[in-house]
Design a protein around this motif. Structure first.
Motif, PDB file in Angstrom:
ATOM      1  N   LEU A 182       0.838  -1.192   0.000  1.00 41.38           N
ATOM      2  CA  LEU A 182       0.000   0.000   0.000  1.00 41.38           C
ATOM      3  C   LEU A 182       0.874   1.243   0.000  1.00 41.38           C
ATOM      4  CD1 LEU A 182      -2.584  -1.114   2.732  1.00 41.38           C
ATOM      5  CD2 LEU A 182      -2.755  -1.389   0.249  1.00 41.38           C
ATOM      6  N   ASP A 183       0.418   2.275  -0.691  1.00 43.65           N
ATOM      7  CA  ASP A 183       1.149   3.538  -0.725  1.00 43.65           C
ATOM      8  C   ASP A 183       0.863   4.350   0.536  1.00 43.65           C
ATOM      9  OD1 ASP A 183       2.801   5.488  -1.625  1.00 43.65           O
ATOM     10  OD2 ASP A 183       1.507   6.219  -3.236  1.00 43.65           O
ATOM     11  N   THR A 184       1.617   5.408   0.707  1.00 42.85           N
ATOM     12  CA  THR A 184       1.482   6.234   1.916  1.00 42.85           C
ATOM     13  C   THR A 184       0.086   6.829   2.030  1.00 42.85           C
ATOM     14  OG1 THR A 184       3.828   6.788   1.734  1.00 42.85           O
ATOM     15  CG2 THR A 184       2.482   8.169   3.172  1.00 42.85           C
ATOM     16  N   HIS A 185      -0.456   7.304   0.894  1.00 44.30           N
ATOM     17  CA  HIS A 185      -1.763   7.965   0.900  1.00 44.30           C
ATOM     18  C   HIS A 185      -2.891   6.995   0.531  1.00 44.30           C
ATOM     19  CE1 HIS A 185       0.294  11.797   1.309  1.00 44.30           C
ATOM     20  NE2 HIS A 185       1.055  11.501   0.267  1.00 44.30           N
ATOM     21  N   TRP A 186      -2.702   5.733   0.812  1.00 42.02           N
ATOM     22  CA  TRP A 186      -3.705   4.723   0.405  1.00 42.02           C
ATOM     23  C   TRP A 186      -5.014   4.908   1.167  1.00 42.02           C
ATOM     24  CZ3 TRP A 186      -5.785   1.205   3.891  1.00 42.02           C
ATOM     25  CH2 TRP A 186      -6.645   0.238   3.324  1.00 42.02           C
ATOM     26  N   THR A 187      -6.110   4.737   0.425  1.00 46.33           N
ATOM     27  CA  THR A 187      -7.441   4.631   1.016  1.00 46.33           C
ATOM     28  C   THR A 187      -8.205   3.571   0.244  1.00 46.33           C
ATOM     29  OG1 THR A 187      -8.337   6.363  -0.421  1.00 46.33           O
ATOM     30  CG2 THR A 187      -7.535   7.052   1.753  1.00 46.33           C
ATOM     31  N   THR A 188      -9.290   3.098   0.810  1.00 45.34           N
ATOM     32  CA  THR A 188     -10.031   2.010   0.174  1.00 45.34           C
ATOM     33  C   THR A 188     -10.899   2.485  -0.976  1.00 45.34           C
ATOM     34  OG1 THR A 188     -11.794   2.273   1.822  1.00 45.34           O
ATOM     35  CG2 THR A 188     -10.059   0.643   2.283  1.00 45.34           C
ATOM     36  N   ARG A 189     -11.406   3.699  -0.917  1.00 43.66           N
ATOM     37  CA  ARG A 189     -12.370   4.168  -1.917  1.00 43.66           C
ATOM     38  C   ARG A 189     -11.934   5.512  -2.493  1.00 43.66           C
ATOM     39  NH1 ARG A 189     -18.328   3.668   0.289  1.00 43.66           N
ATOM     40  NH2 ARG A 189     -18.740   3.050  -1.879  1.00 43.66           N
ATOM     41  N   PHE A 190     -12.582   5.873  -3.591  1.00 43.87           N
ATOM     42  CA  PHE A 190     -12.339   7.153  -4.273  1.00 43.87           C
ATOM     43  C   PHE A 190     -13.359   8.168  -3.754  1.00 43.87           C
ATOM     44  CE2 PHE A 190     -10.580   4.011  -7.103  1.00 43.87           C
ATOM     45  CZ  PHE A 190      -9.479   4.622  -7.674  1.00 43.87           C
ATOM     46  N   SER A 191     -12.897   9.287  -3.284  1.00 41.05           N
ATOM     47  CA  SER A 191     -13.767  10.356  -2.805  1.00 41.05           C
ATOM     48  C   SER A 191     -13.911  11.414  -3.891  1.00 41.05           C
ATOM     49  CB  SER A 191     -13.212  10.987  -1.521  1.00 41.05           C
ATOM     50  OG  SER A 191     -13.173  10.046  -0.477  1.00 41.05           O
ATOM     51  N   MET A 192     -15.117  11.587  -4.371  1.00 44.93           N
ATOM     52  CA  MET A 192     -15.399  12.556  -5.427  1.00 44.93           C
ATOM     53  C   MET A 192     -16.319  13.640  -4.906  1.00 44.93           C
ATOM     54  SD  MET A 192     -13.652  11.352  -7.947  1.00 44.93           S
ATOM     55  CE  MET A 192     -12.888   9.813  -8.501  1.00 44.93           C
ATOM     56  N   ASP A 193     -16.093  14.875  -5.380  1.00 45.02           N
ATOM     57  CA  ASP A 193     -16.857  16.025  -4.895  1.00 45.02           C
ATOM     58  C   ASP A 193     -18.141  16.268  -5.669  1.00 45.02           C
ATOM     59  OD1 ASP A 193     -14.837  16.440  -3.083  1.00 45.02           O
ATOM     60  OD2 ASP A 193     -13.774  17.868  -4.370  1.00 45.02           O
ATOM     61  N   GLY A 194     -18.355  15.552  -6.756  1.00 43.50           N
ATOM     62  CA  GLY A 194     -19.508  15.795  -7.606  1.00 43.50           C
ATOM     63  C   GLY A 194     -19.095  16.400  -8.936  1.00 43.50           C
ATOM     64  N   GLN A 195     -19.906  16.160  -9.940  1.00 42.41           N
ATOM     65  CA  GLN A 195     -19.560  16.625 -11.291  1.00 42.41           C
ATOM     66  C   GLN A 195     -19.438  18.148 -11.329  1.00 42.41           C
ATOM     67  OE1 GLN A 195     -22.439  15.763 -14.276  1.00 42.41           O
ATOM     68  NE2 GLN A 195     -21.067  16.249 -15.982  1.00 42.41           N
ATOM     69  N   GLY A 196     -18.314  18.618 -11.890  1.00 40.46           N
ATOM     70  CA  GLY A 196     -18.092  20.045 -12.060  1.00 40.46           C
ATOM     71  C   GLY A 196     -17.651  20.768 -10.816  1.00 40.46           C
ATOM     72  N   LYS A 197     -17.499  20.070  -9.704  1.00 43.48           N
ATOM     73  CA  LYS A 197     -17.120  20.728  -8.454  1.00 43.48           C
ATOM     74  C   LYS A 197     -15.600  20.880  -8.325  1.00 43.48           C
ATOM     75  CE  LYS A 197     -21.385  20.857  -7.182  1.00 43.48           C
ATOM     76  NZ  LYS A 197     -21.920  19.939  -6.154  1.00 43.48           N
ATOM     77  N   HIS A 198     -14.849  19.938  -8.847  1.00 46.23           N
ATOM     78  CA  HIS A 198     -13.387  19.987  -8.722  1.00 46.23           C
ATOM     79  C   HIS A 198     -12.776  19.486 -10.021  1.00 46.23           C
ATOM     80  CE1 HIS A 198      -9.368  19.705  -7.051  1.00 46.23           C
ATOM     81  NE2 HIS A 198      -9.801  20.265  -5.927  1.00 46.23           N
ATOM     82  N   ALA A 199     -11.819  20.254 -10.556  1.00 48.45           N
ATOM     83  CA  ALA A 199     -11.214  19.898 -11.849  1.00 48.45           C
ATOM     84  C   ALA A 199     -10.489  18.571 -11.790  1.00 48.45           C
ATOM     85  CB  ALA A 199     -10.244  20.998 -12.293  1.00 48.45           C
ATOM     86  N   SER A 200      -9.991  18.176 -10.621  1.00 47.18           N
ATOM     87  CA  SER A 200      -9.248  16.922 -10.510  1.00 47.18           C
ATOM     88  C   SER A 200     -10.148  15.702 -10.682  1.00 47.18           C
ATOM     89  CB  SER A 200      -8.545  16.849  -9.146  1.00 47.18           C
ATOM     90  OG  SER A 200      -7.595  17.880  -9.023  1.00 47.18           O
ATOM     91  N   ASP A 201     -11.460  15.876 -10.556  1.00 49.96           N
ATOM     92  CA  ASP A 201     -12.384  14.742 -10.686  1.00 49.96           C
ATOM     93  C   ASP A 201     -12.892  14.546 -12.108  1.00 49.96           C
ATOM     94  OD1 ASP A 201     -12.144  14.372  -7.978  1.00 49.96           O
ATOM     95  OD2 ASP A 201     -13.951  15.518  -7.476  1.00 49.96           O
TER      96      ASP A 201
END
Length: 524
Positions: A182-201
């Protein structure tokens, strides 16, 4: 009143040779420099420099475009086999797609079935990561989504025990089963802010939206290239990447998003700035052309890339007279203009449901680095012509002066008569020595003739003295009349100018012949 004419000034032999030779050299230099100007040598050198840079950037663009389309984007070929695996699971469990996406256990089974397929893809496509995210019911609100994200720290090697892989997202069971840490920033799930809320998503929401809106479209037309982003939006991760992602569909329904990542470090390996400039004062930039004609920086490498990105990463280009070269407006570097070669990347088809699809590769270079060598070469060419002219003039002056020195000595010797000729030393130059021999021969002949004349004169004088006849002679230049053996008028007499020729009275001549006789005597 008689007007005396000024004697015509005569050129010396030195000037006679020197001036024409220098004139010829000047004409040659003017022709050479004129040829450089007329043939636009400076412009040709600058156009050659711009075309060389254009070819370098174009070659780099072809390499990058081929890898993006043929290697990284080849993930779209996996939609059908992934769909078959999903359909088999649905049939085995006798459930619908909605039931599968709402069941944690079924989603876990599906991810376990697709995980080894993704591992195989990761090893075969030379990407730095692969991910699969299962969709949900709502894309407008913030949610957590199941899936996995595998990162490859060394895509050029494929060890059998997966020691170069890290699990960024996914269950611990997948990590244990496949031996992937596992990487340092590992998490089990993907957290998304909603469509159009964050460019990274956008790498997740855009393919999902396009797959739902265009259920019958070809998979290759729904692939989405994301701008650079970090997977860790809140932790400030410095790891930047771009992704190519596409929707996974089953019977027209989107159940997941599959994609690959290319790290910024891996992407920068396609930007060897040293090939543009040995001092590396240049740059490569991957950018996207926006609707207003400006360009937004995505990734890149080099000093000029950093300089352009320091101005918010958005800039405009101005066309120049060099064809393929454009000028970056408003961003000078140490007082010099920054020039860019723009090569469009063909990443999308003509009809795609995305915005800002005009990706380009830019090669950046300074004005001095592009045109400095050509301009310096042009200046050195002109300087070489002028230096050659100066050297030629000085050389001709010295050479002619050296060659004229024996001639000058010969003239001085001749002016001094026989005594001077005896002092003349041979110059070693055939023509001058031959001229000396001729002058010496003529002088000797003249001397012999003078001796003969003196003897004749002496005999004539003796004959006159022994004769009783009257003789006279007249000097036309001095108007002096010499009379011999006259009883009363023997001696020299100065004649008046009024007489024709100085000794004939015009009144004694016939009127019609007077002018002709006077003219003949004056010409004599």
């Amino acid at each position: 009143m008689k007007i005396k004419r000024q004697p015509k000034k005569k050129a010396t032999l030195f000037r006679f040779f020197l001036i024409p030779l220098i004139t010829i050299m000047l004409v040659q230099s003017v022709i050479a420099i004129g040829t450089l100007v007329v043939r636009r040598t400076a412009g040709t050198l600058e156009e050659y420099a711009s075309s060389m840079m254009s070819r370098l950037v174009e070659n780099r663009m072809v390499i990058l475009q081929n890898d993006m389309n043929q290697r990284w984007a080849a993930v779209h070929e996996q939609e059908e086999p992934f769909g078959q695996i999903t359909e088999q699971l649905l049939q085995k469990q006798s459930v619908t797609m909605e039931e599968l996406l709402s069941s944690e256990e079924l989603k876990k089974q599906l991810l376990e079935l697709l995980f080894p397929e993704c591992l195989t893809m990761l090893q075969n496509h030379s990407t730095t990561g692969i991910f699969l995210i299962l969709t949900g019911e709502e894309m407008q609100k913030a949610s957590d989504f199941d899936g996995f994200f595998i990162r490859d720290s060394d895509p050029d090697t494929n060890p059998a025990n997966y020691t170069d892989l890290l699990l960024e997202r996914g269950s611990k069971q997948l990590s244990r089963e496949w031996g992937i840490p596992l990487d340092t920033h590992w998490t089990t799930r993907f957290s998304m802010d909603g469509q159009g809320k964050h460019a990274s998503d956008s790498y997740f929401y855009e393919p999902w939206r396009a797959g739902m809106a265009y259920a019958d479209a070809d998979t290759s037309d729904l692939g989405f290239w994301s701008p650079p982003f970090s997977l860790e939006k809140k932790n400030g991760d410095s790891y930047q990447m771009i992704t190519y992602s596409l929707p996974l569909r089953s019977k027209g329904q989107v159940y997941g998003v599959l994609g690959v990542e290319i790290s910024e470090k891996s992407l920068n390996s396609y930007f060897p700035v040293e090939e543009l400039n040995e001092a590396q004062q240049s740059g490569y930039m991957l950018a996207v052309r926006q609707a207003d004609g400006s360009y937004a920086s995505l990734a890149g490498k080099g000093i000029l890339y950093n300089e352009v990105c320091s101005k918010d990463g958005v800039f405009t280009l101005q066309e120049t007279d060099y064809g393929s070269l454009s000028r970056v407006q408003g961003i000078p570097f140490h007082g010099q203009e920054i020039y860019a070669v723009v090569c469009p990347l063909k990443l999308y088809s003509n009809n795609v449901p995305y915005e800002n699809t005009e990706w380009v590769l830019l090669g950046l270079g300074l004005e001095q680095d592009l045109f400095g060598m050509g301009r310096q070469l042009y200046i050195w060419m002109v300087a070489a012509i002028l230096i050659g002219l100066a050297f030629g003039v000085i050389g001709i002056y010295i050479l002619v002066k050296h060659l004229m020195r024996p001639v000058g000595r010969l003239v001085q010797c001749i002016s001094r008569g026989s005594a001077g000729l005896k002092e003349f030393k041979p110059s070693g130059i055939l023509e001058i020595d031959a001229l000396y021999d001729v002058v010496q021969d003529l002088t000797e002949r003249q001397k012999e003739a003078e001796n003969i004349l003196l003897e004749e004169k002496e005999r004539y004088r003796v004959a006159l003295e022994s004769s009783k006849d009257i003789f006279f002679s007249y000097d036309l230049q001095s108007h002096m009349l010499d009379i011999v053996n006259h009883k009363t008028m023997s001696g020299q007499w100065q004649c008046e100018d009024s007489y024709a020729g100085g000794f004939i009275n015009p009144a004694m001549l016939h009127g019609m012949d007077r002018a002709r006789v006077t003219e003949a005597l004056q010409e004599a």
